[in-house]
Design an enzyme around this catalytic site. Structure first.
Site, mmCIF file in Angstrom:
data_model
loop_
_atom_site.group_PDB
_atom_site.id
_atom_site.type_symbol
_atom_site.label_atom_id
_atom_site.label_comp_id
_atom_site.label_asym_id
_atom_site.label_seq_id
_atom_site.Cartn_x
_atom_site.Cartn_y
_atom_site.Cartn_z
ATOM 1 N N PRO A 120 0.919 -1.064 -0.046
ATOM 2 C CA PRO A 120 0.017 -0.074 -0.080
ATOM 3 C C PRO A 120 0.818 1.238 -0.086
ATOM 4 O O PRO A 120 1.711 1.488 0.565
ATOM 5 C CB PRO A 120 -0.799 -0.167 1.481
ATOM 6 C CG PRO A 120 -0.175 -1.024 2.195
ATOM 7 C CD PRO A 120 0.541 -2.091 1.189
ATOM 8 N N ASN A 121 0.197 2.192 -0.956
ATOM 9 C CA ASN A 121 0.869 3.458 -1.008
ATOM 10 C C ASN A 121 2.122 3.736 -1.739
ATOM 11 O O ASN A 121 2.775 4.730 -1.786
ATOM 12 C CB ASN A 121 1.165 4.192 0.378
ATOM 13 C CG ASN A 121 -0.202 4.172 1.130
ATOM 14 O OD1 ASN A 121 -1.292 4.644 0.800
ATOM 15 N ND2 ASN A 121 -0.175 3.970 2.621
ATOM 16 N N ARG A 150 4.932 10.907 -2.570
ATOM 17 C CA ARG A 150 4.746 10.601 -1.034
ATOM 18 C C ARG A 150 6.122 10.853 -0.340
ATOM 19 O O ARG A 150 7.164 10.048 -0.505
ATOM 20 C CB ARG A 150 4.571 9.181 -1.111
ATOM 21 C CG ARG A 150 4.336 8.570 0.502
ATOM 22 C CD ARG A 150 4.295 7.024 0.325
ATOM 23 N NE ARG A 150 3.819 6.504 1.508
ATOM 24 C CZ ARG A 150 4.179 5.433 2.304
ATOM 25 N NH1 ARG A 150 4.644 4.388 1.230
ATOM 26 N NH2 ARG A 150 3.962 5.149 3.332
ATOM 27 N N TYR A 210 11.182 8.850 1.332
ATOM 28 C CA TYR A 210 11.116 7.957 -0.090
ATOM 29 C C TYR A 210 11.594 8.255 -1.263
ATOM 30 O O TYR A 210 11.873 7.503 -2.183
ATOM 31 C CB TYR A 210 9.668 7.410 -0.161
ATOM 32 C CG TYR A 210 9.007 6.790 0.939
ATOM 33 C CD1 TYR A 210 9.443 5.504 1.508
ATOM 34 C CD2 TYR A 210 8.135 7.358 1.752
ATOM 35 C CE1 TYR A 210 8.891 5.002 2.367
ATOM 36 C CE2 TYR A 210 7.354 6.716 2.994
ATOM 37 C CZ TYR A 210 7.912 5.621 3.230
ATOM 38 O OH TYR A 210 7.324 5.056 4.178
ATOM 39 N N ASN A 235 7.926 -5.764 -1.025
ATOM 40 C CA ASN A 235 7.527 -4.827 0.158
ATOM 41 C C ASN A 235 6.365 -4.535 0.330
ATOM 42 O O ASN A 235 5.651 -4.098 -0.342
ATOM 43 C CB ASN A 235 8.391 -3.427 -0.591
ATOM 44 C CG ASN A 235 8.376 -2.134 0.443
ATOM 45 O OD1 ASN A 235 7.954 -2.121 1.471
ATOM 46 N ND2 ASN A 235 9.117 -1.107 0.085
ATOM 47 N N ALA A 239 3.123 -0.860 4.812
ATOM 48 C CA ALA A 239 2.613 -0.897 6.081
ATOM 49 C C ALA A 239 2.275 -2.158 6.686
ATOM 50 O O ALA A 239 1.974 -2.577 7.763
ATOM 51 C CB ALA A 239 1.358 0.250 6.243
ATOM 52 N N GLU A 244 12.460 -9.465 1.621
ATOM 53 C CA GLU A 244 12.065 -8.380 2.055
ATOM 54 C C GLU A 244 12.749 -7.239 1.772
ATOM 55 O O GLU A 244 13.732 -6.898 2.237
ATOM 56 C CB GLU A 244 11.505 -8.593 3.624
ATOM 57 C CG GLU A 244 10.865 -7.571 4.253
ATOM 58 C CD GLU A 244 10.619 -7.783 5.761
ATOM 59 O OE1 GLU A 244 10.842 -8.774 6.364
ATOM 60 O OE2 GLU A 244 10.150 -6.649 6.423
ATOM 61 N N HIS A 290 12.757 -2.929 2.390
ATOM 62 C CA HIS A 290 12.123 -1.369 2.908
ATOM 63 C C HIS A 290 13.058 -0.206 2.183
ATOM 64 O O HIS A 290 14.164 -0.276 2.425
ATOM 65 C CB HIS A 290 11.843 -1.507 4.172
ATOM 66 C CG HIS A 290 10.952 -2.456 4.916
ATOM 67 N ND1 HIS A 290 9.562 -2.435 4.680
ATOM 68 C CD2 HIS A 290 11.349 -3.871 5.465
ATOM 69 C CE1 HIS A 290 9.303 -3.456 4.982
ATOM 70 N NE2 HIS A 290 9.951 -4.221 5.548
ATOM 71 N N ARG A 327 12.949 4.901 12.488
ATOM 72 C CA ARG A 327 11.638 5.347 12.631
ATOM 73 C C ARG A 327 10.718 4.917 13.733
ATOM 74 O O ARG A 327 11.123 4.476 14.377
ATOM 75 C CB ARG A 327 11.025 4.919 11.071
ATOM 76 C CG ARG A 327 11.692 5.587 9.965
ATOM 77 C CD ARG A 327 11.030 5.375 8.480
ATOM 78 N NE ARG A 327 9.603 5.824 8.474
ATOM 79 C CZ ARG A 327 8.994 5.694 7.578
ATOM 80 N NH1 ARG A 327 9.194 4.832 6.639
ATOM 81 N NH2 ARG A 327 7.781 6.546 7.470
HETATM 82 C C1 DQA Z 1 8.105 1.012 3.852
HETATM 83 C C2 DQA Z 1 8.402 0.924 5.289
HETATM 84 C C3 DQA Z 1 6.859 0.950 6.016
HETATM 85 O O1 DQA Z 1 7.068 1.106 7.443
HETATM 86 C C4 DQA Z 1 6.046 1.934 5.518
HETATM 87 O O2 DQA Z 1 4.682 1.570 6.162
HETATM 88 C C5 DQA Z 1 5.925 1.963 4.033
HETATM 89 C C6 DQA Z 1 7.178 1.668 3.334
HETATM 90 C C7 DQA Z 1 9.494 1.201 3.208
HETATM 91 O O3 DQA Z 1 9.680 0.825 1.992
HETATM 92 O O4 DQA Z 1 10.238 1.789 3.675
HETATM 93 O O5 DQA Z 1 4.912 2.211 3.364
HETATM 94 O O6 DQA Z 1 7.929 -0.450 3.560
#
Ligand code: DQA
Length: 140
Positions: free
Chosen positions: A9-10, A17, A22, A71, A74, A95, A97, A104
Site C-alpha cells: 500500500p501507498n 509521497r 522515500y 515490500n 505498512a 523483504e 524497505h 523510525r
Molecule cells: C516501507 C516502510 C513501512 O514502514 C511503510 O509503511 C511503507 C514503506 C519502506 O519501504 O520503507 O509504506 O515499507
C-alpha cells in the site's frame, strides 16, 4: 530466471509521497532502470493497496517464479496473513524497505515477514530492490 516484485500500500505514490523519506523517483521509472540492468531476468510487477490481493499474488508467483522481492509497506507491521503466505510458498522471498525502518517509529520495527524471508534489505532507497534482485540471481 523469473523474479516477481510485489509492492504494498501507498507505494504507488512513490515520487509524490514524503519525498524526504522515500525519494523523488516513481517506482515505474526505477523499474525501467532495473530491467535494463538485468536483461536476462524476466520480471513481473504487481502493486496493490489491498491485503488480500497481495496474498493472492504471493501465492500465484510463489510457486512459479524463481524469487519474490516483497515490500509489503505498512502491511509488513500488521499482516499475519502476508507473513503466512510468505511462509507457505516455495519461492525465496526477499523483504525490502526503502527507508531505514529502525530509525523510525517503534511500530515499524516489527515485521510479520522477516522470519519467513531469506533476507531483509532496509534503508538503501530504491537501490534496495536491485540488491534484492542481485541476491536472488546469486542464489540460482
Ligand atoms: C516501507 C516502510 C513501512 O514502514 C511503510 O509503511 C511503507 C514503506 C519502506 O519501504 O520503507 O509504506 O515499507
Amino acid at each position: 530466471m523469473k523474479i516477481a516484485i510485489i509492492n504494498g500500500p501507498n507505494l504507488n505514490l512513490l515520487g509524490k509521497r514524503e519525498p524526504d523519506v522515500y525519494g523523488n523517483a516513481t517506482f515505474e521509472s526505477y523499474f525501467e532502470t532495473l530491467k535494463e540492468r538485468y536483461p536476462a531476468v524476466e520480471f513481473e510487477y504487481f502493486q496493490s493497496n489491498i491485503e488480500g490481493e497481495i496474498i493472492s499474488k504471493i501465492q500465484e508467483f510463489g510457486f512459479s517464479a524463481d524469487g519474490i522481492v516483497l515490500n509489503a509497506a505498512a502491511y509488513t507491521h500488521t499482516s499475519v496473513g502476508i507473513g503466512d503466505a510468505v511462509k507457505a510458498v516455495s519461492a525465496p522471498v526477499v523483504e525490502v524497505h526503502i527507508s531505514n525502518v529502525y530509525q523510525r517509529e517503534d511500530f515499524r520495527h516489527e515485521s510479520y515477514i522477516s522470519a519467513h524471508a531469506v533476507g531483509v534489505i532496509v534503508g538503501f532507497g530504491l537501490f534496495g530492490y536491485e540488491l534484492a534482485v542481485q541476491s536472488l540471481v546469486e542464489r540460482t
